[in-house]
Write a protein that holds these residues in place. Structure first.
Motif, PDB file in Angstrom:
ATOM      1  N   THR A 173       0.836  -1.207   0.000  1.00  0.00           N
ATOM      2  CA  THR A 173       0.000   0.000   0.000  1.00  0.00           C
ATOM      3  C   THR A 173       0.873   1.259   0.000  1.00  0.00           C
ATOM      4  O   THR A 173       0.671   2.167  -0.822  1.00  0.00           O
ATOM      5  N   TYR A 175       2.618   1.827  -3.339  1.00  0.00           N
ATOM      6  CA  TYR A 175       1.692   2.357  -4.355  1.00  0.00           C
ATOM      7  C   TYR A 175       1.448   3.848  -4.096  1.00  0.00           C
ATOM      8  O   TYR A 175       1.523   4.681  -4.998  1.00  0.00           O
ATOM      9  N   TYR A 176       1.154   4.167  -2.841  1.00  0.00           N
ATOM     10  CA  TYR A 176       0.839   5.557  -2.497  1.00  0.00           C
ATOM     11  C   TYR A 176       1.998   6.504  -2.812  1.00  0.00           C
ATOM     12  O   TYR A 176       1.811   7.558  -3.410  1.00  0.00           O
ATOM     13  N   THR A 207       2.763   6.759  -6.790  1.00  0.00           N
ATOM     14  CA  THR A 207       1.751   7.488  -7.573  1.00  0.00           C
ATOM     15  C   THR A 207       1.742   8.975  -7.202  1.00  0.00           C
ATOM     16  O   THR A 207       1.509   9.823  -8.050  1.00  0.00           O
ATOM     17  N   THR A 267      -3.125   1.020 -13.653  1.00  0.00           N
ATOM     18  CA  THR A 267      -2.823   0.070 -12.578  1.00  0.00           C
ATOM     19  C   THR A 267      -4.008  -0.860 -12.305  1.00  0.00           C
ATOM     20  O   THR A 267      -3.818  -2.047 -12.054  1.00  0.00           O
ATOM     21  N   ASN A 276      -2.624   9.554   1.447  1.00  0.00           N
ATOM     22  CA  ASN A 276      -2.439   9.497  -0.006  1.00  0.00           C
ATOM     23  C   ASN A 276      -3.230  10.594  -0.706  1.00  0.00           C
ATOM     24  O   ASN A 276      -4.449  10.537  -0.758  1.00  0.00           O
ATOM     25  N   ASP A 335      -6.962   6.125  -3.707  1.00  0.00           N
ATOM     26  CA  ASP A 335      -7.053   5.165  -2.593  1.00  0.00           C
ATOM     27  C   ASP A 335      -7.764   3.893  -3.059  1.00  0.00           C
ATOM     28  O   ASP A 335      -7.336   2.779  -2.755  1.00  0.00           O
ATOM     29  N   CYS A 377      -5.680   1.776  -5.402  1.00  0.00           N
ATOM     30  CA  CYS A 377      -4.689   1.028  -4.621  1.00  0.00           C
ATOM     31  C   CYS A 377      -5.347  -0.195  -3.984  1.00  0.00           C
ATOM     32  O   CYS A 377      -4.788  -1.301  -4.016  1.00  0.00           O
ATOM     33  N   CYS A 411      -5.733  -2.918  -6.506  1.00  0.00           N
ATOM     34  CA  CYS A 411      -4.458  -3.553  -6.871  1.00  0.00           C
ATOM     35  C   CYS A 411      -3.955  -4.455  -5.747  1.00  0.00           C
ATOM     36  O   CYS A 411      -3.556  -5.595  -5.987  1.00  0.00           O
TER      37      CYS A 411
END
Ligand code: ASP
Length: 409
Positions: A81, A84-85, A88, A239, A300, A389, A392, A395
């Motif tokens: 997590t 990803y945050y 991006t 994504t 995020n 969010d 994410c 994913c």
């Protein structure tokens, strides 16, 4: 009665939004009336959401941790997590800078000093203070003040404590499980009221920011919106499709109630209940969404990062300042950090913008100019924030499922 039932919530919110814009435009000369008699309905609605959001986050994260049963699994989800945050968000600032440079966001704007209100920058906490502030010193204050990061830390400890207590912790675990379900039901009731809330929130904004106020800053708004849409299309579609294995169209369609609500409320934290519901419809496991989404609503902020990049270039250009490549890299770094520190409530991004401007020595007075239209920019950035969010969550959910399948074989 029957026919209104058939209109789904998204349609109701869209109707409320359009109606709100029309009524807002008609009420430009009656701003006081809009503020005194229409805004309160928006305020009541936001207050209801604020009331439910702390118990919702507390119980759903704790319940999520308990159901994971394994501290390593929490670590694996948390790692993905945060990765990803962070990536991006850094991409978002870069895209914001790129769009603002290419489209020359501040060019042709004659700076009228009367439009610039004196702006004194907010006191910025140091990096270490920010770190210390993640950890609560008691369990009551974070909940009273809705300090979300501290509430998340409390939930983590509570969850781990219940797992560690084993048999003896079971009773508390069951209570939390039950409370989490009750909070979700309450949230569902509040969400049904959202068309009224949306109408109450949008009318005063449109009444106060009529076309005449907007025109001079239209280019800034257009560039910020364009960069936001580009980011959503490129990064989230990409994504969600490549990592999450989901159709982007389905993703955006099922996310639309949450996105619309973020757009009108300009609050990521307020949109959290909607986001949890929408990602559930997207098939995301509740264990994942109850951890990824509250964390995302707190740290995020891709939309805020885009906004900070675009505004930095806008202010540099209207003051005739050329930013070097090194300074632009500095903006990417500070805007990524500043967006993490931005609270998910209306208007907090503009406060953190001071940090970005200060890092490269840009004049803070520029913010006075942006402040007039900040709400309109806030609506777009919050929509991007919460969509990131959810992307994410989709994913991480897909990756965890793949991992579980591999382990079964
Ligand atoms: N309003 C934004 C949010 O809640 C934060 C910001 O002001 O940038 O996500």
């Amino acid at each position: 009665m029957k026919s209104t039932k058939k209109i789904n919530l998204t349609a109701q919110i869209i109707i409320a939004l359009i109606l709100g814009i029309v009524v807002g435009l008609a009420m430009q000369n009656q701003q006081d009336f809009a503020n005194s008699y229409i805004k309160p309905f928006g305020t009541i609605f936001l207050n209801l959401i604020k009331t439910i959001v702390v118990p919702l986050v507390l119980f759903s994260i704790t319940q999520g941790i308990i159901s994971l049963k394994d501290i390593r699994k929490v670590g694996s989800i948390g790692g993905k997590t945060v990765l990803y945050y962070m990536t991006t968000t850094a991409f978002a600032v870069t895209l914001g800078l790129l769009c603002a440079n290419v489209l020359q966001v501040g060019k042709g704007y004659i700076l009228d000093s009367s439009a610039v209100t004196e702006y004194t920058g907010a006191e910025m906490p140091s990096l270490m203070d920010t770190f210390v502030n993640i950890f609560p010193s008691n369990i009551i204050n974070p909940m009273l003040n809705a300090t979300m990061l501290q509430v998340i830390v409390i939930s983590l400890f509570l969850g781990f404590g219940i797992i560690a207590a084993g048999e003896k912790g079971k009773a508390v675990g069951e209570f939390i499980d039950s409370m989490s379900e009750v909070c979700i039901k309450i949230m569902g009731m509040i969400i049904k009221l959202s068309p009224i809330g949306v109408f109450g929130l949008i009318v005063p904004v449109v009444a106060a920011n009529g076309p005449s106020v907007l025109l001079p800053l239209l280019k800034l708004i257009a560039v910020a919106y364009a960069a936001s849409i580009l980011h959503a299309v490129l990064v989230y579609s990409g994504t969600v499709k490549l990592v999450g294995g989901k159709s982007p169209l389905e993703f955006f369609r099922k996310m639309s109630p949450a996105m619309l609500f973020a757009f009108t409320s300009a609050s990521s934290v307020g949109t959290l209940p909607f986001n949890i519901e929408c990602t559930e419809k997207l098939g995301v496991n509740k264990e994942i969404s109850s951890f990824v989404l509250p964390l995302g609503a707190t740290i995020n902020m891709d939309g805020t990062a885009i906004y900070q990049g675009v505004c930095a270039i806008f202010i540099a250009q209207i003051f005739g300042i050329d930013l070097t490549f090194g300074q632009q890299i500095m903006i990417i770094l500070t805007a990524t950090l500043a967006s993490i520190g931005t609270a998910g409530v209306p208007g907090s991004g503009v406060i953190m913008l001071t940090m970005v401007l200060q890092s490269v020595g840009l004049p803070l007075e520029g913010i006075g100019l942006i402040a007039g239209v900040d709400r309109i920019l806030d609506m777009a950035r919050t929509t991007v924030n919460i969509t990131g969010d959810a992307a994410c969550a989709v994913c991480v959910d897909a990756l965890e499922r793949k991992k579980a399948d591999r382990q079964k074989k």
